[in-house]
Design a protein around this motif. Structure first.
Motif, mmCIF file in Angstrom:
data_model
loop_
_atom_site.group_PDB
_atom_site.id
_atom_site.type_symbol
_atom_site.label_atom_id
_atom_site.label_comp_id
_atom_site.label_asym_id
_atom_site.label_seq_id
_atom_site.Cartn_x
_atom_site.Cartn_y
_atom_site.Cartn_z
ATOM 1 N N UNK A 39 29.198 -30.861 -29.397
ATOM 2 C CA UNK A 39 28.095 -30.958 -28.432
ATOM 3 C C UNK A 39 26.775 -30.508 -29.056
ATOM 4 N N UNK A 40 26.847 -29.742 -30.147
ATOM 5 C CA UNK A 40 25.654 -29.289 -30.860
ATOM 6 C C UNK A 40 25.234 -30.263 -31.959
ATOM 7 N N UNK A 41 26.039 -31.262 -32.204
ATOM 8 C CA UNK A 41 25.768 -32.213 -33.282
ATOM 9 C C UNK A 41 24.501 -33.011 -32.978
ATOM 10 N N UNK A 86 34.673 -35.464 -26.959
ATOM 11 C CA UNK A 86 33.405 -36.186 -27.033
ATOM 12 C C UNK A 86 32.508 -35.728 -25.884
ATOM 13 N N UNK A 87 31.276 -35.317 -26.190
ATOM 14 C CA UNK A 87 30.377 -34.819 -25.132
ATOM 15 C C UNK A 87 30.123 -35.849 -24.033
ATOM 16 N N UNK A 88 30.086 -35.360 -22.803
ATOM 17 C CA UNK A 88 29.863 -36.224 -21.643
ATOM 18 C C UNK A 88 28.581 -37.053 -21.780
ATOM 19 N N UNK A 89 27.510 -36.438 -22.270
ATOM 20 C CA UNK A 89 26.222 -37.141 -22.373
ATOM 21 C C UNK A 89 26.235 -38.308 -23.351
ATOM 22 N N UNK A 90 27.218 -38.340 -24.237
ATOM 23 C CA UNK A 90 27.330 -39.480 -25.150
ATOM 24 C C UNK A 90 27.729 -40.755 -24.398
ATOM 25 N N UNK A 91 28.234 -40.624 -23.175
ATOM 26 C CA UNK A 91 28.642 -41.805 -22.397
ATOM 27 C C UNK A 91 27.470 -42.742 -22.121
ATOM 28 N N UNK A 92 26.266 -42.240 -22.230
ATOM 29 C CA UNK A 92 25.079 -43.030 -21.915
ATOM 30 C C UNK A 92 24.391 -43.552 -23.171
ATOM 31 N N UNK A 93 25.102 -43.478 -24.295
ATOM 32 C CA UNK A 93 24.555 -43.902 -25.581
ATOM 33 C C UNK A 93 25.594 -44.715 -26.350
ATOM 34 N N UNK A 94 25.136 -45.429 -27.347
ATOM 35 C CA UNK A 94 26.003 -46.025 -28.358
ATOM 36 C C UNK A 94 25.753 -45.179 -29.603
ATOM 37 N N UNK A 95 26.713 -44.368 -30.010
ATOM 38 C CA UNK A 95 26.531 -43.438 -31.126
ATOM 39 C C UNK A 95 27.041 -44.098 -32.405
ATOM 40 N N UNK A 96 26.129 -44.266 -33.365
ATOM 41 C CA UNK A 96 26.414 -44.980 -34.609
ATOM 42 C C UNK A 96 26.810 -44.030 -35.726
#
Length: 143
Positions: A39-41, A86-96
């Motif tokens: 989550x700090x990444x 996986x952090x919850x806030x990543x659900x709103x992104x496409x993490x590359x």
């Protein structure tokens, strides 16, 4: 339980998974990486993604990221196997995961990303010729 037993270590040095239809073009190794504090990444956005129209060509972003320590596809595949971290806030992104670049069957370069599909995480890939917007950050390998 010790801290070591609670840690989530991914081997960024091993050969990456090559999905059907893709071959590995380049792979930036990164040693043993601890994803315990994911989550700090930091998720990196270029200046172009933050300003104006918010778009950058994938090939331009790849050049920009060559001076940064990015996570590779081994981290992506590890996270798919450990979806609960996986952090919850990543659900709103496409993490590359720009540390591994693939080549598709047409000879075009692409990069894989993590995507939330409503009930679970999955992955997809984007051609480097594509444009990326502010919802498409790069996962950096530093805290």
């Amino acid at each position: 339980m010790s801290d070591k037993e609670n840690s989530l270590i991914v081997d960024l040095d091993r050969d990456p998974f090559a999905p059907e239809g893709l071959t590995v073009e380049s792979h930036q190794k990164g040693g043993q990486f601890d994803l315990t504090d994911i989550s700090e990444l930091p998720l990196y956005l270029s200046k172009k993604q933050k300003e104006g129209q918010g778009l950058i060509a994938g090939s331009d972003l790849w050049e920009e990221l060559k001076s940064k320590k990015v996570l590779n596809a081994n981290a992506l595949d590890y996270l798919l196997a450990h979806q609960n971290v996986i952090p919850y806030l990543w659900r709103f992104k496409y993490v590359f995961f720009w540390g591994t670049i693939y080549c598709n069957s047409d000879g075009l370069l692409c990069v894989r990303f993590l995507i939330w599909c409503g009930s679970m995480w999955s992955w997809n890939h984007r051609l480097l010729d594509s444009f990326l917007d502010p919802c498409e950050p790069a996962a950096l390998a530093s805290f």
